[in-house]
Design a protein around this motif. Structure first.
Motif, PDB file in Angstrom:
ATOM      1  N   LYS A 171       0.691  -1.347  -0.094  1.00 13.52           N
ATOM      2  CA  LYS A 171      -0.034   0.082  -0.074  1.00 13.52           C
ATOM      3  C   LYS A 171       0.810   1.356   0.034  1.00 13.52           C
ATOM      4  CE  LYS A 171      -4.217  -1.607   2.199  1.00 13.52           C
ATOM      5  NZ  LYS A 171      -5.233  -1.478   3.474  1.00 13.52           N
ATOM      6  N   VAL A 172       0.380   2.512  -0.424  1.00 17.37           N
ATOM      7  CA  VAL A 172       0.909   3.675  -0.527  1.00 17.37           C
ATOM      8  C   VAL A 172       0.860   4.388   0.723  1.00 17.37           C
ATOM      9  CG1 VAL A 172       1.105   5.878  -1.782  1.00 17.37           C
ATOM     10  CG2 VAL A 172       0.454   4.085  -3.102  1.00 17.37           C
ATOM     11  N   PRO A 173       2.043   4.716   1.285  1.00 16.55           N
ATOM     12  CA  PRO A 173       1.806   5.386   2.890  1.00 16.55           C
ATOM     13  C   PRO A 173       0.917   6.611   2.466  1.00 16.55           C
ATOM     14  CG  PRO A 173       4.107   4.819   2.398  1.00 16.55           C
ATOM     15  CD  PRO A 173       3.256   4.556   0.998  1.00 16.55           C
ATOM     16  N   GLU A 174       0.049   6.936   3.468  1.00 11.96           N
ATOM     17  CA  GLU A 174      -0.637   8.214   3.380  1.00 11.96           C
ATOM     18  C   GLU A 174      -0.719   9.226   4.564  1.00 11.96           C
ATOM     19  OE1 GLU A 174      -4.519   6.629   0.572  1.00 11.96           O
ATOM     20  OE2 GLU A 174      -4.837   6.269   2.551  1.00 11.96           O
ATOM     21  N   ASP A 175      -0.138   8.461   5.562  1.00  8.53           N
ATOM     22  CA  ASP A 175       0.017   9.328   6.672  1.00  8.53           C
ATOM     23  C   ASP A 175       1.042  10.218   6.348  1.00  8.53           C
ATOM     24  OD1 ASP A 175       0.712  10.572   9.261  1.00  8.53           O
ATOM     25  OD2 ASP A 175       0.350   8.800  10.297  1.00  8.53           O
ATOM     26  N   SER A 176       0.991  11.579   6.832  1.00  5.35           N
ATOM     27  CA  SER A 176       1.831  12.630   6.087  1.00  5.35           C
ATOM     28  C   SER A 176       3.330  12.461   6.918  1.00  5.35           C
ATOM     29  CB  SER A 176       1.154  14.067   6.510  1.00  5.35           C
ATOM     30  OG  SER A 176       1.139  14.209   7.727  1.00  5.35           O
TER      31      SER A 176
ATOM     32  N   GLY B 195       7.170   8.442   1.848  1.00  6.40           N
ATOM     33  CA  GLY B 195       6.668   8.015   0.723  1.00  6.40           C
ATOM     34  C   GLY B 195       5.285   8.595   0.420  1.00  6.40           C
ATOM     35  N   SER B 196       4.854   9.259   1.388  1.00  7.27           N
ATOM     36  CA  SER B 196       3.501   9.969   1.560  1.00  7.27           C
ATOM     37  C   SER B 196       3.421  11.396   0.493  1.00  7.27           C
ATOM     38  CB  SER B 196       2.878  10.254   2.784  1.00  7.27           C
ATOM     39  OG  SER B 196       3.713  11.244   3.571  1.00  7.27           O
ATOM     40  N   LEU B 197       4.904  11.768   0.659  1.00  7.07           N
ATOM     41  CA  LEU B 197       5.063  13.307   0.085  1.00  7.07           C
ATOM     42  C   LEU B 197       6.172  12.883  -0.792  1.00  7.07           C
ATOM     43  CD1 LEU B 197       4.529  15.620   2.903  1.00  7.07           C
ATOM     44  CD2 LEU B 197       2.888  15.148   1.321  1.00  7.07           C
ATOM     45  N   TRP B 198       6.142  13.944  -1.859  1.00  4.24           N
ATOM     46  CA  TRP B 198       7.519  13.871  -2.631  1.00  4.24           C
ATOM     47  C   TRP B 198       8.455  14.630  -2.293  1.00  4.24           C
ATOM     48  CZ3 TRP B 198       7.812  10.744  -7.197  1.00  4.24           C
ATOM     49  CH2 TRP B 198       8.998  11.071  -7.882  1.00  4.24           C
ATOM     50  N   PRO B 199       9.796  14.241  -2.401  1.00  9.80           N
ATOM     51  CA  PRO B 199      10.840  15.190  -1.797  1.00  9.80           C
ATOM     52  C   PRO B 199      11.084  16.608  -2.317  1.00  9.80           C
ATOM     53  CG  PRO B 199      11.622  12.991  -2.336  1.00  9.80           C
ATOM     54  CD  PRO B 199      10.138  13.111  -3.236  1.00  9.80           C
TER      55      PRO B 199
END
Length: 851
Positions: A631-636, A640-644
């Motif tokens: 699964k894609v991490p969604e917790d901020s 992996g939840s945000l692009w660098p």
């Protein structure tokens, strides 16, 4: 006559009395003299002990000459020989100033035997005078005053030197550091024995150079040219000292400790240091390894874990490319890989991107097979690389720009910084991406495409040997901004690496209808290889597929395209565009991985399935492939939840997801990250670039053998180098941090060989690596691996415990390597050595590596 007679008798009696009186007086004087002598020898008991201890130390140094030693004396108490060989004790720095001298003596031993013997005797006498305070005759009984003065000088000299050692532990004075550091001299081999003796004494301490007046005489007797030469050398050493130990940041080299006992050492410290010295002597004797040349079928290209034919021949199957995977021998080799005949020092970057020496990688098969595609050509004594490839015959730069024009959001060198190039060939794609500020981790197997990865590394382009087979790639999850495959010969939609061709896929088309083939493939795996790319691709990242199924209409290509479309759709990958490059007559399909779980949750069928919660996506060392998606991490707060951040800002910014973690060094993670980066910037700028004697303009391929946050690599960002960051499997898994800041790296176990060809790195950096693995690995095998992957004239920089530094130094000497710099203090050390072209003459057959 009677009177005369009796007078004569009385005279005899008187003479007898006189003789008796003289004898009594003489005996009395003798007794007084004996009493005075005994008084002068017994009263200054402490001084006598000091002199005795110094004599014992000097005797130990003489008897153990040529064997590695460690002493717990201060630098002013003993000659340089007592600390120089085989490692130095805390508080001492040395460069082997007489390495060339000793070689010169050995070469001319027969010719100058008589003179050498005389000179050695003179050296021994001079050193004995320094310690015992004799007048030059070797007799210490010339008078009470001389004895007292000699012992007093020894005592005062020791006290001063101990005080100097205390200052070195408490203060960060550049001047004192200059007094401790001894620089290497190229003219060392030209000096006479007397000059070397003087040089040894002069480099012990700036303030306590000589402790006895007679030593000043000995110094004056030496020639003026020698004094001038040593003086110039001292000035150079002082400059080197300031570069290695800047006054504002002395702790950049080693961890400082606080002295609590003033200038006095404790009995516990003295005893412990003596035990360390004894252990070091034993250890260094064990490290006197008798090196041999590896005899294998691969010859100069021997890679232990990829050339283990003993295991490969027994594999039950090779249809998933098991024979291209790692199969390490039970005992790692301790021999040295031979050099190719005619090997030369590699051409410097950037010229190396376009041409390399033919005899460094003397393989022509690729030039014959792929020359028409501009991979590589033979041009006289060079192998030249026009910059082409199967999909970009007219040059990689045009192809790179074509891809960005197809999807502007790729944004080379800004949004897309770290990419994975699968089946890279000679890595021209990655080589030209440097012009767009992009790092490409290129890989290909060691297969029939002879030496393709070796070509890449010799050109100065990052590459490793690996295969899409049955194991996960040695990278963390969600770290690559882009994954690229240009005719990489991987059937992504099939279970494993059945073949790096489309023949097997065509067989499926003939045997099954498309619907039956879909069911069959899903039953087998559901496209394990593409799912492995999904694991390492960052959420929101792009997969670029440039292959014949994208732009050709042959039945085989059409079938593969349809299968690929079904698989990518079930994986929730979005087909962003399909574009054709008219200049090269090729096309590319560009997919994007989802940045959320919305699509996964809306699928009517869980095919491919989502991985179990217990499945760790970051576990990558020797782990079998799984036919599932994470699964894609969604917790901020999760990675992996945000692009660098865009490059180059991401290099210096602590990753957002480090907020709630404890760092490697025990501080809050973001503080740890910043401190590590500042530390390595200081080390690089003040020490490595100035004080190591390394010509960084000739350095291209660098490896950090035990990286943490990538601070070492980040500090080299302004140089024209690239750094392979290796995170050992038994160390904290900080590799995701390295990728997050726009760098790259790999997991590895240093008890095994690295997946690279011999002679591929210019600089190896090992920060507390050897001591951390010594309980699991044989140090001699690790050093043999270091020799294998390091180029001749390449440098090894080691930061480690003092006893480990001593062991590594001993092995480096046995390899005929040049000791460029050695330093130790408070149980920690720093060593820089340079590999030479030397190879042994005796061969050692490697049974596992002979076909």
């Amino acid at each position: 006559m009677a009177m005369a007679k009796y007078s004569r008798v009385d005279g005899r009696k008187s003479s007898s009395y006189c003789s008796t009186a003289v004898i009594v007086v003489f005996v009395a004087f003798c007794l007084v003299g004996i009493w005075m002598f005994m008084s002068s020898s017994v009263v200054p008991l402490e001084n006598s002990d000091l002199s005795s201890q110094e004599t014992r130390n000097e005797a130990k140094q003489t008897l153990q000459e040529g064997v590695s030693k460690q002493f717990d004396d201060t630098s002013g108490d003993i000659s340089e020989d007592a600390t120089r060989e085989g490692g130095t004790m805390p508080g001492k720095v040395s460069l082997n100033t007489d390495e060339e001298y000793r070689k010169s003596v050995e070469e001319n031993q027969e010719e100058n035997h008589g003179n050498d013997s005389s000179d050695e005797k003179t050296d021994s006498e001079n050193e004995q005078r320094t310690v015992d305070g004799d007048d030059g005759s070797g007799n210490g009984k010339d008078g009470d005053m001389d004895s007292r003065e000699g012992e007093s000088n020894l005592e005062s000299g020791q006290a001063e030197n101990e005080g100097g050692e205390m200052n070195n532990n408490v203060q960060a004075e550049s001047e004192e550091n200059s007094g401790e550091i001894r620089s290497e001299s190229a003219e060392g081999g030209k000096n006479s024995d007397e000059e070397v003796s003087e040089d040894k004494i002069k480099h012990v301490d700036k303030e306590d150079i000589l402790t006895v007046d007679n030593n000043e005489k000995n110094q004056d007797e030496n020639s003026e040219p020698s004094a001038v030469e040593n003086s110039a050398e001292s000035e150079e050493n002082n400059q080197t000292s300031n570069e290695i130990l800047p006054t504002a940041a002395q702790s950049e080299i080693l961890t400082e400790s606080t002295t609590q006992n003033g200038a006095w050492s404790t009995q516990a410290e003295e005893s412990q240091n003596e035990k360390k010295w004894q252990q070091a002597s034993i250890s260094n004797e064990e490290n006197d390894h008798q090196w041999k040349v590896c005899k294998s079928t691969a010859g100069p290209d021997y890679i232990p874990c990829l050339d283990n034919w003993q295991v490969i021949r027994k594999l039950p199957s090779t249809k998933h490319y098991e024979h291209r995977e790692r199969h390490c021998p039970s005992e790692p080799p301790t021999c040295l890989v031979p050099l190719p005949e005619g090997y030369k020092r590699s051409i410097k970057w950037p010229k190396s991107r376009d041409k390399i020496w033919y005899y460094n990688v003397p393989h022509t098969k690729l030039a014959e097979v792929k020359g028409h595609q501009n991979w590589v050509k033979v041009t006289g004594e060079y192998l030249t690389f026009p910059g082409g490839g199967t999909q970009f015959k007219n040059g990689a730069l045009h192809y790179i720009d074509f891809l960005q024009q197809s999807v502007p959001d790729i944004a080379w060198g800004k949004r897309s910084r770290v990419i994975l190039d699968v089946g890279c060939g000679v890595a021209s794609f990655g080589g030209y991406l440097f012009e767009r500020d992009v790092l490409a981790m290129s890989f290909a197997p060691k297969d029939e495409h002879e030496a393709q990865v070796q070509f890449a590394l010799e050109r100065g382009i990052p590459a490793i040997l690996n295969v899409m087979g049955t194991k996960r790639l040695p990278f963390p999850s969600s770290v690559f901004d882009v994954v690229h495959c240009a005719r990489c010969r991987v059937p992504w939609h099939v279970e494993g690496a059945i073949s790096f061709s489309y023949f097997s896929v065509f067989s499926y088309v003939l045997l099954y209808s498309f619907s039956d083939m879909e069911t069959h493939l899903r039953h087998i795996s559901g496209g394990k290889l593409l799912l492995e790319l999904n694991r390492v691709l960052r959420p929101g990242g792009y997969f670029i597929w440039s292959a014949t199924p994208v732009y050709q209409k042959l039945p085989e290509d059409v079938g593969i395209w349809q299968e690929m479309s079904r698989l990518t759709k079930s994986m929730c990958w979005d087909l962003v565009t399909v574009k054709k490059d008219r200049l090269n007559a090729v096309g590319a399909a560009i997919y994007q991985k989802p940045a959320s779980n919305d699509c996964y949750n809306k699928r009517s069928k869980n095919v491919p399935p989502l991985c179990e919660e217990s499945d760790d996506p970051n576990a990558a060392w020797n782990v079998s492939l799984q036919a599932c998606m994470h699964k894609v991490p969604e917790d901020s707060t999760e990675r992996g939840s945000l692009w660098p951040a865009q490059w180059p800002e991401r290099l210096e910014q602590p990753p957002y997801w480090l907020n709630s973690q404890i760092g490697f060094y025990g501080k809050a993670a973001q503080e740890d990250f910043t401190a590590d980066y500042n530390h390595w910037k200081t080390v690089i700028s003040e020490s490595y670039l100035k004080g190591m004697g390394i010509d960084w303009s000739s350095v291209r391929n660098v490896m950090d053998m035990k990286a943490v946050y990538g601070g070492f690599a980040a500090a080299l960002k302004d140089l024209k180098v690239w750094v392979m960051n290796v995170v050992p499997i038994d160390a904290a898994d900080t590799l995701p941090v390295i990728y997050e800041r726009g760098l790259f790296g790999i997991h590895h176990d240093w008890c095994e060989s690295f997946n690279t060809y011999p002679r591929t790195y210019d600089v190896l950096h090992a920060d507390h690596l050897f001591s951390s693995i010594q309980n699991r690995c044989k140090l001699v095998a690790v050093i043999a691996e270091v020799d294998r992957i390091l180029r001749p004239e390449g440098k090894l920089i080691v930061r480690d415990k003092a006893e480990t530094i001593s062991a590594v130094e001993s092995m480096a000497k046995s390899l005929q390597w040049e000791i460029r710099m050695i330093y130790s203090k408070d149980g920690e050390g720093l060593l820089c050595v340079r590999k030479k072209f030397w190879r042994p003459t005796v061969e050692e057959p490697i049974k596992s590596a002979i076909v």
